[in-house]
Design a protein around this motif. Structure first.
Motif, PDB file in Angstrom:
ATOM      1  N   GLU A  30     -21.506  -3.276   9.543  1.00 24.85           N
ATOM      2  CA  GLU A  30     -21.914  -2.360   8.490  1.00 24.85           C
ATOM      3  C   GLU A  30     -21.359  -0.962   8.712  1.00 24.85           C
ATOM      4  O   GLU A  30     -21.277  -0.484   9.835  1.00 24.85           O
ATOM      5  N   ASN A  31     -20.930  -0.377   7.616  1.00 25.62           N
ATOM      6  CA  ASN A  31     -20.408   0.993   7.572  1.00 25.62           C
ATOM      7  C   ASN A  31     -19.131   1.224   8.368  1.00 25.62           C
ATOM      8  O   ASN A  31     -18.763   2.375   8.616  1.00 25.62           O
ATOM      9  N   ALA A  32     -18.450   0.173   8.761  1.00 30.04           N
ATOM     10  CA  ALA A  32     -17.121   0.325   9.362  1.00 30.04           C
ATOM     11  C   ALA A  32     -16.136   0.636   8.236  1.00 30.04           C
ATOM     12  O   ALA A  32     -16.345   0.250   7.083  1.00 30.04           O
ATOM     13  N   VAL A  33     -15.059   1.341   8.568  1.00 27.59           N
ATOM     14  CA  VAL A  33     -14.029   1.673   7.592  1.00 27.59           C
ATOM     15  C   VAL A  33     -12.693   1.152   8.099  1.00 27.59           C
ATOM     16  O   VAL A  33     -12.273   1.481   9.195  1.00 27.59           O
ATOM     17  N   LEU A  34     -12.049   0.311   7.290  1.00 21.53           N
ATOM     18  CA  LEU A  34     -10.697  -0.174   7.564  1.00 21.53           C
ATOM     19  C   LEU A  34      -9.836   0.329   6.413  1.00 21.53           C
ATOM     20  O   LEU A  34     -10.060  -0.047   5.258  1.00 21.53           O
ATOM     21  N   ARG A  35      -8.879   1.211   6.708  1.00 24.18           N
ATOM     22  CA  ARG A  35      -8.076   1.803   5.640  1.00 24.18           C
ATOM     23  C   ARG A  35      -6.599   1.716   5.991  1.00 24.18           C
ATOM     24  O   ARG A  35      -6.149   2.269   6.977  1.00 24.18           O
ATOM     25  N   GLY A  36      -5.860   1.007   5.147  1.00 25.55           N
ATOM     26  CA  GLY A  36      -4.413   0.987   5.237  1.00 25.55           C
ATOM     27  C   GLY A  36      -3.867   2.149   4.441  1.00 25.55           C
ATOM     28  O   GLY A  36      -4.603   2.862   3.760  1.00 25.55           O
ATOM     29  N   SER A  37      -2.558   2.342   4.516  1.00 27.27           N
ATOM     30  CA  SER A  37      -1.945   3.430   3.765  1.00 27.27           C
ATOM     31  C   SER A  37      -0.454   3.152   3.614  1.00 27.27           C
ATOM     32  O   SER A  37       0.143   2.443   4.420  1.00 27.27           O
ATOM     33  N   ALA A  38       0.120   3.751   2.601  1.00 30.73           N
ATOM     34  CA  ALA A  38       1.565   3.653   2.403  1.00 30.73           C
ATOM     35  C   ALA A  38       2.186   5.035   2.223  1.00 30.73           C
ATOM     36  O   ALA A  38       3.342   5.140   1.863  1.00 30.73           O
ATOM     37  N   VAL A  39       1.431   6.106   2.500  1.00 29.91           N
ATOM     38  CA  VAL A  39       1.956   7.450   2.253  1.00 29.91           C
ATOM     39  C   VAL A  39       3.011   7.873   3.272  1.00 29.91           C
ATOM     40  O   VAL A  39       3.859   8.699   2.970  1.00 29.91           O
ATOM     41  N   ALA A  40       2.972   7.332   4.485  1.00 29.19           N
ATOM     42  CA  ALA A  40       3.964   7.685   5.510  1.00 29.19           C
ATOM     43  C   ALA A  40       4.630   6.415   6.020  1.00 29.19           C
ATOM     44  O   ALA A  40       4.832   6.224   7.206  1.00 29.19           O
ATOM     45  N   GLY A  41       4.948   5.509   5.101  1.00 25.69           N
ATOM     46  CA  GLY A  41       5.466   4.195   5.462  1.00 25.69           C
ATOM     47  C   GLY A  41       4.327   3.200   5.430  1.00 25.69           C
ATOM     48  O   GLY A  41       3.157   3.569   5.431  1.00 25.69           O
ATOM     49  N   ASP A  42       4.657   1.926   5.398  1.00 23.88           N
ATOM     50  CA  ASP A  42       3.629   0.900   5.305  1.00 23.88           C
ATOM     51  C   ASP A  42       2.814   0.843   6.593  1.00 23.88           C
ATOM     52  O   ASP A  42       3.349   0.602   7.666  1.00 23.88           O
ATOM     53  N   PHE A 141       0.441  11.122   7.540  1.00 27.05           N
ATOM     54  CA  PHE A 141       0.584  11.651   6.185  1.00 27.05           C
ATOM     55  C   PHE A 141       2.013  11.993   5.785  1.00 27.05           C
ATOM     56  O   PHE A 141       2.251  12.442   4.675  1.00 27.05           O
ATOM     57  N   GLY A 142       2.965  11.852   6.695  1.00 26.60           N
ATOM     58  CA  GLY A 142       4.334  12.225   6.396  1.00 26.60           C
ATOM     59  C   GLY A 142       4.533  13.732   6.324  1.00 26.60           C
ATOM     60  O   GLY A 142       5.515  14.203   5.762  1.00 26.60           O
ATOM     61  N   GLU A 155      -3.114  22.162   4.404  1.00 26.85           N
ATOM     62  CA  GLU A 155      -2.884  22.266   2.962  1.00 26.85           C
ATOM     63  C   GLU A 155      -2.014  21.097   2.490  1.00 26.85           C
ATOM     64  O   GLU A 155      -2.322  20.437   1.494  1.00 26.85           O
ATOM     65  N   GLN A 156      -0.941  20.804   3.224  1.00 25.15           N
ATOM     66  CA  GLN A 156      -0.063  19.689   2.859  1.00 25.15           C
ATOM     67  C   GLN A 156      -0.780  18.339   2.980  1.00 25.15           C
ATOM     68  O   GLN A 156      -0.614  17.463   2.130  1.00 25.15           O
ATOM     69  N   ILE A 157      -1.571  18.173   4.031  1.00 29.15           N
ATOM     70  CA  ILE A 157      -2.328  16.924   4.198  1.00 29.15           C
ATOM     71  C   ILE A 157      -3.290  16.730   3.028  1.00 29.15           C
ATOM     72  O   ILE A 157      -3.400  15.626   2.478  1.00 29.15           O
ATOM     73  N   ALA A 158      -3.981  17.781   2.629  1.00 29.75           N
ATOM     74  CA  ALA A 158      -4.903  17.683   1.497  1.00 29.75           C
ATOM     75  C   ALA A 158      -4.163  17.280   0.224  1.00 29.75           C
ATOM     76  O   ALA A 158      -4.647  16.442  -0.552  1.00 29.75           O
ATOM     77  N   GLU A 159      -2.985  17.838  -0.001  1.00 29.43           N
ATOM     78  CA  GLU A 159      -2.193  17.475  -1.186  1.00 29.43           C
ATOM     79  C   GLU A 159      -1.791  15.998  -1.152  1.00 29.43           C
ATOM     80  O   GLU A 159      -1.833  15.306  -2.170  1.00 29.43           O
ATOM     81  N   VAL A 160      -1.413  15.503   0.031  1.00 30.87           N
ATOM     82  CA  VAL A 160      -1.058  14.084   0.163  1.00 30.87           C
ATOM     83  C   VAL A 160      -2.262  13.217  -0.158  1.00 30.87           C
ATOM     84  O   VAL A 160      -2.165  12.237  -0.905  1.00 30.87           O
ATOM     85  N   ARG A 161      -3.423  13.564   0.402  1.00 31.09           N
ATOM     86  CA  ARG A 161      -4.636  12.775   0.170  1.00 31.09           C
ATOM     87  C   ARG A 161      -5.075  12.834  -1.295  1.00 31.09           C
ATOM     88  O   ARG A 161      -5.507  11.827  -1.853  1.00 31.09           O
ATOM     89  N   VAL A 162      -5.001  14.002  -1.915  1.00 34.69           N
ATOM     90  CA  VAL A 162      -5.368  14.120  -3.331  1.00 34.69           C
ATOM     91  C   VAL A 162      -4.495  13.200  -4.176  1.00 34.69           C
ATOM     92  O   VAL A 162      -4.980  12.492  -5.061  1.00 34.69           O
ATOM     93  N   ALA A 163      -3.203  13.177  -3.898  1.00 37.09           N
ATOM     94  CA  ALA A 163      -2.300  12.297  -4.652  1.00 37.09           C
ATOM     95  C   ALA A 163      -2.609  10.830  -4.363  1.00 37.09           C
ATOM     96  O   ALA A 163      -2.666  10.010  -5.289  1.00 37.09           O
ATOM     97  N   GLU A 164      -2.814  10.495  -3.102  1.00 36.64           N
ATOM     98  CA  GLU A 164      -3.094   9.098  -2.741  1.00 36.64           C
ATOM     99  C   GLU A 164      -4.390   8.612  -3.379  1.00 36.64           C
ATOM    100  O   GLU A 164      -4.435   7.557  -3.994  1.00 36.64           O
TER     101      GLU A 164
END
Length: 177
Positions: A30-42, A141-142, A155-164
Motif C-alpha cells: 500500500e502507498n508504494a509508488v512505481l513511476r516510469g518516465s520517458a522525459v530523459a530517455g526510456d 529530467f534531461g 526551474e527547469q525541472i519544474a517545467e519538465v514535470r509540468v509538461a510531462e
C-alpha cells in the motif's frame, strides 16, 4: 504483470510514456509508488519475480532484480539497478545510476550511490558533494545545469514535470470516493 503478482490498495503505478513490469509472485504494498518516465530517455520500472516493495516505497525508472526486498519508505531513483537478492532497508535511498551487486545490503536510512556502490550516512560531510556528482537532474529530467545553480536547475525541472504531467490535465476521475 505476473499472474500471481499482488498490488495493494493505494499503490500508484504510473508509466508516464514508458512502462512498468511487475514479475511473478511480486508484492507491491500500500502507498508504494512505481513511476516510469520517458522525459530523459526510456526509464521503465522493471520489478523481477518474488520482489517485495514495502509500504510507502518509491521506485522511479529503475530495475529491480529477482528476490529483492525494498523496505518501507525506501527509495530507488532513475537508472539504478538492484541485483538479485539485494535489500534496501527502511528509509534507505539508492541514488540515480547506482548499481547494487547481488545480495547487497543497504542499511536503514543510508544513501547508496555510484558503481561500484558506496554507502554514506545522512550526516556524512561528503554527502552533498557525492550527490552533486551523480548528475541526478540530467538522468531524471534531461536537465543539464551546474549543481550550484539550484534556482535555474529547479526551474527547469519544474517545467519538465509540468509538461510531462500536463498530459493528465483532462483526466477524468471515474470513482471519486
Amino acid at each position: 504483470m505476473g499472474p500471481r503478482a499482488r498490488v495493494m490498495y493505494g499503490a500508484v503505478l504510473d508509466a508516464e510514456g514508458s512502462r512498468i513490469e511487475v514479475g511473478e509472485a511480486a508484492v507491491v504494498c500500500e502507498n508504494a509508488v512505481l513511476r516510469g518516465s520517458a522525459v530523459a530517455g526510456d526509464q521503465p520500472v522493471l520489478v523481477g519475480d518474488h520482489v517485495f516493495v514495502g509500504p510507502h516505497a518509491t521506485l522511479l525508472g529503475c530495475e529491480v532484480g529477482r528476490c529483492v526486498y525494498v523496505a518501507t519508505a525506501a527509495t530507488v531513483l532513475q537508472s539504478a539497478r538492484l541485483g538479485a537478492g539485494s535489500v534496501v532497508a527502511v528509509g534507505a535511498l539508492v541514488h540515480a545510476r547506482t548499481v547494487l551487486p547481488d545480495e547487497y545490503f543497504v542499511p536503514p536510512h543510508t544513501v547508496a550511490l555510484d558503481a561500484p556502490v558506496r554507502l554514506l550516512a545522512p550526516g556524512d560531510p561528503g554527502l552533498a558533494e557525492a550527490v552533486g556528482r551523480v548528475g541526478f537532474a540530467q538522468v531524471a529530467f534531461g536537465v543539464d545545469t551546474e549543481w550550484t545553480d539550484r534556482i535555474n536547475r529547479y526551474e527547469q525541472i519544474a517545467e519538465v514535470r509540468v509538461a510531462e504531467f500536463g498530459t493528465h490535465a483532462d483526466d477524468e476521475v471515474l470513482n471519486p470516493g
